[in-house]
Scaffold this motif. Sequence first.
Motif, PDB file in Angstrom:
ATOM      1  N   ARG A 299     -40.285 -15.869   1.651  1.00  0.00           N
ATOM      2  CA  ARG A 299     -41.122 -14.750   2.118  1.00  0.00           C
ATOM      3  C   ARG A 299     -40.822 -13.496   1.302  1.00  0.00           C
ATOM      4  N   ASN A 300     -39.542 -13.261   1.025  1.00  0.00           N
ATOM      5  CA  ASN A 300     -39.162 -12.092   0.227  1.00  0.00           C
ATOM      6  C   ASN A 300     -39.744 -12.174  -1.180  1.00  0.00           C
ATOM      7  N   ALA A 301     -39.761 -13.363  -1.758  1.00  0.00           N
ATOM      8  CA  ALA A 301     -40.339 -13.555  -3.091  1.00  0.00           C
ATOM      9  C   ALA A 301     -41.839 -13.270  -3.058  1.00  0.00           C
ATOM     10  N   GLU A 302     -42.515 -13.760  -2.029  1.00  0.00           N
ATOM     11  CA  GLU A 302     -43.952 -13.529  -1.876  1.00  0.00           C
ATOM     12  C   GLU A 302     -44.243 -12.033  -1.716  1.00  0.00           C
ATOM     13  N   GLU A 303     -43.456 -11.348  -0.896  1.00  0.00           N
ATOM     14  CA  GLU A 303     -43.640  -9.907  -0.693  1.00  0.00           C
ATOM     15  C   GLU A 303     -43.407  -9.137  -1.981  1.00  0.00           C
ATOM     16  N   MET A 304     -42.394  -9.542  -2.747  1.00  0.00           N
ATOM     17  CA  MET A 304     -42.107  -8.882  -4.014  1.00  0.00           C
ATOM     18  C   MET A 304     -43.306  -9.014  -4.955  1.00  0.00           C
ATOM     19  N   MET A 305     -43.864 -10.216  -5.040  1.00  0.00           N
ATOM     20  CA  MET A 305     -45.025 -10.445  -5.907  1.00  0.00           C
ATOM     21  C   MET A 305     -46.215  -9.608  -5.440  1.00  0.00           C
ATOM     22  N   ALA A 306     -46.488  -9.618  -4.153  1.00  0.00           N
ATOM     23  CA  ALA A 306     -47.634  -8.880  -3.619  1.00  0.00           C
ATOM     24  C   ALA A 306     -47.473  -7.383  -3.842  1.00  0.00           C
ATOM     25  N   LYS A 307     -46.276  -6.876  -3.637  1.00  0.00           N
ATOM     26  CA  LYS A 307     -46.020  -5.439  -3.801  1.00  0.00           C
ATOM     27  C   LYS A 307     -46.241  -5.017  -5.252  1.00  0.00           C
ATOM     28  N   GLU A 308     -45.687  -5.759  -6.183  1.00  0.00           N
ATOM     29  CA  GLU A 308     -45.806  -5.393  -7.593  1.00  0.00           C
ATOM     30  C   GLU A 308     -47.239  -5.556  -8.098  1.00  0.00           C
ATOM     31  N   MET A 309     -47.901  -6.622  -7.693  1.00  0.00           N
ATOM     32  CA  MET A 309     -49.296  -6.814  -8.111  1.00  0.00           C
ATOM     33  C   MET A 309     -50.201  -5.776  -7.452  1.00  0.00           C
ATOM     34  N   GLY A 310     -49.865  -5.392  -6.227  1.00  0.00           N
ATOM     35  CA  GLY A 310     -50.640  -4.364  -5.534  1.00  0.00           C
ATOM     36  C   GLY A 310     -50.603  -3.035  -6.261  1.00  0.00           C
ATOM     37  N   LYS A 311     -49.493  -2.736  -6.915  1.00  0.00           N
ATOM     38  CA  LYS A 311     -49.398  -1.505  -7.703  1.00  0.00           C
ATOM     39  C   LYS A 311     -50.415  -1.524  -8.839  1.00  0.00           C
ATOM     40  N   LEU A 312     -50.596  -2.670  -9.441  1.00  0.00           N
ATOM     41  CA  LEU A 312     -51.517  -2.795 -10.563  1.00  0.00           C
ATOM     42  C   LEU A 312     -52.966  -2.809 -10.107  1.00  0.00           C
ATOM     43  N   THR A 313     -53.237  -3.520  -9.024  1.00  0.00           N
ATOM     44  CA  THR A 313     -54.623  -3.682  -8.572  1.00  0.00           C
ATOM     45  C   THR A 313     -55.064  -2.588  -7.614  1.00  0.00           C
ATOM     46  N   GLY A 314     -54.178  -1.660  -7.301  1.00  0.00           N
ATOM     47  CA  GLY A 314     -54.537  -0.587  -6.386  1.00  0.00           C
ATOM     48  C   GLY A 314     -54.767  -1.081  -4.988  1.00  0.00           C
ATOM     49  N   GLY A 315     -54.130  -2.170  -4.616  1.00  0.00           N
ATOM     50  CA  GLY A 315     -54.241  -2.702  -3.255  1.00  0.00           C
ATOM     51  C   GLY A 315     -55.429  -3.620  -3.060  1.00  0.00           C
ATOM     52  N   MET A 316     -56.256  -3.829  -4.117  1.00  0.00           N
ATOM     53  CA  MET A 316     -57.385  -4.742  -3.975  1.00  0.00           C
ATOM     54  C   MET A 316     -56.849  -6.153  -3.829  1.00  0.00           C
ATOM     55  N   ASN A 317     -57.428  -6.903  -2.937  1.00  0.00           N
ATOM     56  CA  ASN A 317     -57.033  -8.294  -2.763  1.00  0.00           C
ATOM     57  C   ASN A 317     -57.939  -9.146  -3.652  1.00  0.00           C
ATOM     58  N   ILE A 318     -57.386  -9.616  -4.771  1.00  0.00           N
ATOM     59  CA  ILE A 318     -58.158 -10.415  -5.713  1.00  0.00           C
ATOM     60  C   ILE A 318     -57.800 -11.870  -5.514  1.00  0.00           C
ATOM     61  N   PRO A 319     -58.728 -12.682  -4.999  1.00  0.00           N
ATOM     62  CA  PRO A 319     -58.437 -14.087  -4.726  1.00  0.00           C
ATOM     63  C   PRO A 319     -57.946 -14.814  -5.966  1.00  0.00           C
ATOM     64  N   GLY A 320     -56.940 -15.659  -5.788  1.00  0.00           N
ATOM     65  CA  GLY A 320     -56.409 -16.466  -6.881  1.00  0.00           C
ATOM     66  C   GLY A 320     -55.535 -15.713  -7.856  1.00  0.00           C
ATOM     67  N   LEU A 321     -55.179 -14.482  -7.522  1.00  0.00           N
ATOM     68  CA  LEU A 321     -54.390 -13.674  -8.449  1.00  0.00           C
ATOM     69  C   LEU A 321     -52.995 -14.220  -8.624  1.00  0.00           C
ATOM     70  N   PHE A 322     -52.360 -14.614  -7.505  1.00  0.00           N
ATOM     71  CA  PHE A 322     -51.000 -15.174  -7.586  1.00  0.00           C
ATOM     72  C   PHE A 322     -50.723 -16.033  -6.412  1.00  0.00           C
TER      73      PHE A 322
END
Length: 111
Positions: free
Chosen positions: A88-111
Motif C-alpha cells: 500500500r505504501n508503494a502504491e501511495e508513493m507512486m500515486a503521490k509522485e505521479m499526481g504531482k506531474l499530472t496535477g491530480g488528474m486520474n489518467i487510466p492506465g498510467l501506473f
Amino acid sequence: MAKGRFPGMGNMGNMMKQMQKMQKQMEEIQKQLEEAEVEASVGGGAVVAKANGKKEILSITIDESVVDPEDVEMLQDLVLAAVNEALRNAEEMMAKEMGKLTGGMNIPGLF
C-alpha cells in the motif's frame, strides 16, 4: 483564412509536444520510483517489510522474539499485515509522485 490551413492546428501541435514532454517526464519518474524503497512495520517493529515502486517485496525482517512455535498463526498474520502495508505504501508513493506531474488528474492506465 489562410489557404491550406486549418484553424486550431497550431494549438494541436503544441498540445502534442506538451503530451510528449509529459510522457517523457512520467517515464523518468516511474524509473526513479521503481528504485525507491518504502517499508512497513507491524507489531511494534516485530515484522518489517520493504518494497520498491514496482510493488515487489525486497525484504522481510522478523524479530526473533515473535517466533513462537506454539503461535505460528500470529507470526503469519504479522507478516501478511507488514507485506500488505508495504505494498500500500508503494502504491501511495507512486500515486503521490505521479499526481504531482499530472496535477491530480486520474489518467487510466498510467501506473
